[in-house]
Design an enzyme around this catalytic site. Structure first.
Site, PDB file in Angstrom:
ATOM      1  N   LEU A 121       0.589  -1.072  -0.080  1.00 14.22           N
ATOM      2  CA  LEU A 121       0.295   0.279  -0.346  1.00 14.22           C
ATOM      3  C   LEU A 121       0.709   0.954   0.304  1.00 14.22           C
ATOM      4  CD1 LEU A 121      -3.226   0.558   2.185  1.00 14.22           C
ATOM      5  CD2 LEU A 121      -1.583   2.401   2.101  1.00 14.22           C
ATOM      6  N   ILE A 122       0.792   1.907  -1.410  1.00  8.57           N
ATOM      7  CA  ILE A 122       1.636   3.613  -0.926  1.00  8.57           C
ATOM      8  C   ILE A 122       0.446   4.664  -1.311  1.00  8.57           C
ATOM      9  CG2 ILE A 122       3.397   4.908  -2.488  1.00  8.57           C
ATOM     10  CD1 ILE A 122       3.553   1.847  -3.859  1.00  8.57           C
ATOM     11  N   GLY A 144      -0.595   8.864  -1.548  1.00  6.69           N
ATOM     12  CA  GLY A 144      -0.215   9.869  -1.871  1.00  6.69           C
ATOM     13  C   GLY A 144       1.000   9.388  -3.338  1.00  6.69           C
ATOM     14  N   SER A 147      -0.732  10.321  -6.112  1.00  9.40           N
ATOM     15  CA  SER A 147      -1.796  10.907  -7.320  1.00  9.40           C
ATOM     16  C   SER A 147      -1.080  11.349  -8.294  1.00  9.40           C
ATOM     17  CB  SER A 147      -2.863  12.258  -7.132  1.00  9.40           C
ATOM     18  OG  SER A 147      -2.018  12.712  -6.448  1.00  9.40           O
ATOM     19  N   SER A 148       0.977  11.917  -8.345  1.00  7.65           N
ATOM     20  CA  SER A 148       1.809  12.284  -8.432  1.00  7.65           C
ATOM     21  C   SER A 148       3.459  12.289  -7.889  1.00  7.65           C
ATOM     22  CB  SER A 148       1.323  13.969  -8.740  1.00  7.65           C
ATOM     23  OG  SER A 148       1.734  14.767  -7.676  1.00  7.65           O
ATOM     24  N   GLY A 149       3.967  12.551  -8.646  1.00  5.26           N
ATOM     25  CA  GLY A 149       5.796  12.861  -8.525  1.00  5.26           C
ATOM     26  C   GLY A 149       5.809  11.903  -7.233  1.00  5.26           C
ATOM     27  N   ILE A 150       6.679  11.291  -6.956  1.00  2.00           N
ATOM     28  CA  ILE A 150       7.054   9.917  -6.321  1.00  2.00           C
ATOM     29  C   ILE A 150       6.025   9.093  -6.275  1.00  2.00           C
ATOM     30  CG2 ILE A 150       9.031   9.171  -4.666  1.00  2.00           C
ATOM     31  CD1 ILE A 150      10.012  11.576  -3.961  1.00  2.00           C
ATOM     32  N   GLY A 151       5.182   9.176  -5.394  1.00  2.00           N
ATOM     33  CA  GLY A 151       4.234   8.382  -5.449  1.00  2.00           C
ATOM     34  C   GLY A 151       3.619   7.278  -5.734  1.00  2.00           C
ATOM     35  N   TYR A 208       8.063  21.990   8.328  1.00  2.00           N
ATOM     36  CA  TYR A 208       8.053  21.537   6.789  1.00  2.00           C
ATOM     37  C   TYR A 208       9.304  20.262   7.464  1.00  2.00           C
ATOM     38  CZ  TYR A 208       9.418  18.361   2.820  1.00  2.00           C
ATOM     39  OH  TYR A 208       9.349  17.223   2.149  1.00  2.00           O
TER      40      TYR A 208
END
Length: 281
Positions: free
Chosen positions: A8-9, A11, A13-17, A154
């Site tokens: 299970l991953i 985030g 929808s874009s980028g690294i995920g 952050y």
């Protein structure tokens, strides 16, 4: 039910995920790609079709700041697949600003997504990972090792994640669960675009911090000009997913290794301070 390993991953929808989802599916894993808004799955589904792995990817809703959403998603995964072998904590959100000009709500929001969301998802997944003798892989940041100007909230959250996972790792190992943190540097992804920063407005509102903020923004734009692609940053995640015994701490590039080494070899903190002060002069 399936005998194939399931990951299970968060985030995705874009980028690294997104890149990690494609990489895990290509490596043969049944991949549960989660996101807060499943209406944003188009890019992922297109990439899955292009890589001929659509049959290995299932999109589900999971909001890391909503415990009911986490529980519901995990219940579905176990009901449908019978197991969970790995969790990749990737969901996150940036927060740019300095504390005098940020609200406490801004800071709390950054902590909720980047720290408490990781804690909550990991906590909910651990019984299933323990049963599978699985692993937790968490995408932190070089900002979880080196504190960076105008990223106080952050970096605080990412430092907290690193401390949490470093403390959890030996305990989880006693029940057969491996724990790894993956530290990217600059990555050319929607993560940056999604900040939606109005730089002129930020500078106009920065008051006495305007010169430092302008210097920081200029340096950051330059660093993202030499950023890794999401696929490059995701490759070490797949390595950690498939390795017999992954390392606890993994950087995604030689630049990231050199950068975090500044802190890891800096016993009194002076080297890091000398480095980051130069960013705001």
């Amino acid at each position: 039910m399936t005998s194939e390993k399931t990951v299970l991953i968060t985030g995705t929808s874009s980028g690294i995920g997104l890149a990690a989802t494609i990489g895990a599916a290509r490596a043969g894993w049944t991949t549960i790609a989660t996101m807060r808004d499943t209406g944003k799955a188009e890019a992922l589904l297109e990439a899955a079709a292009e890589n001929d792995v659509a049959d290995r990817i299932q999109v589900k809703r999971l909001d890391v700041v909503d415990p009911d959403s986490i529980s519901a998603c995990l219940e579905e995964v176990i009901a449908e697949h019978g197991r969970l072998d790995a969790l990749v904590n990737n969901a996150g959100a940036a927060q740019v600003g300095t504390i005098e000009q940020s609200s406490l709500d801004d800071v709390r929001a950054a902590m909720e997504v980047n720290f408490f969301g990781v804690v909550a998802t990991t906590r909910a997944a651990l019984p299933h990972l323990r049963a599978a003798q699985g692993r937790v892989i968490t995408v932190t940041s070089v900002g979880g090792v080196v504190g960076q100007p105008f990223n106080e909230a952050y970096c605080a959250a990412k430092f907290a994640v690193e401390g949490f996972m470093e403390s959890l790792a030996p305990v989880a190992a006693t029940v057969g669960v491996d724990v790894t943190v993956v530290e990217p540097g600059a990555v050319a992804s929607e993560f940056v675009a999604n900040l939606g920063l109005d730089v002129p407005a930020l500078l106009a509102a920065a008051g006495p911090y305007a010169p430092a903020l302008e210097a920081y923004i200029a340096r950051t734009r330059q660093s993202f000009g030499n950023a890794q692609t999401p696929a490059e940053a995701a490759a070490p995640i797949i390595d950690a997913l498939t390795a017999d015994r992954p390392a606890f701490r993994i950087q995604t590039s030689q630049w990231a290794r050199d950068f975090v080494a500044t802190t890891l070899a800096d016993l009194d903190g002076s080297a890091v301070q000398d480095l980051t002060r130069a960013w705001v002069r």
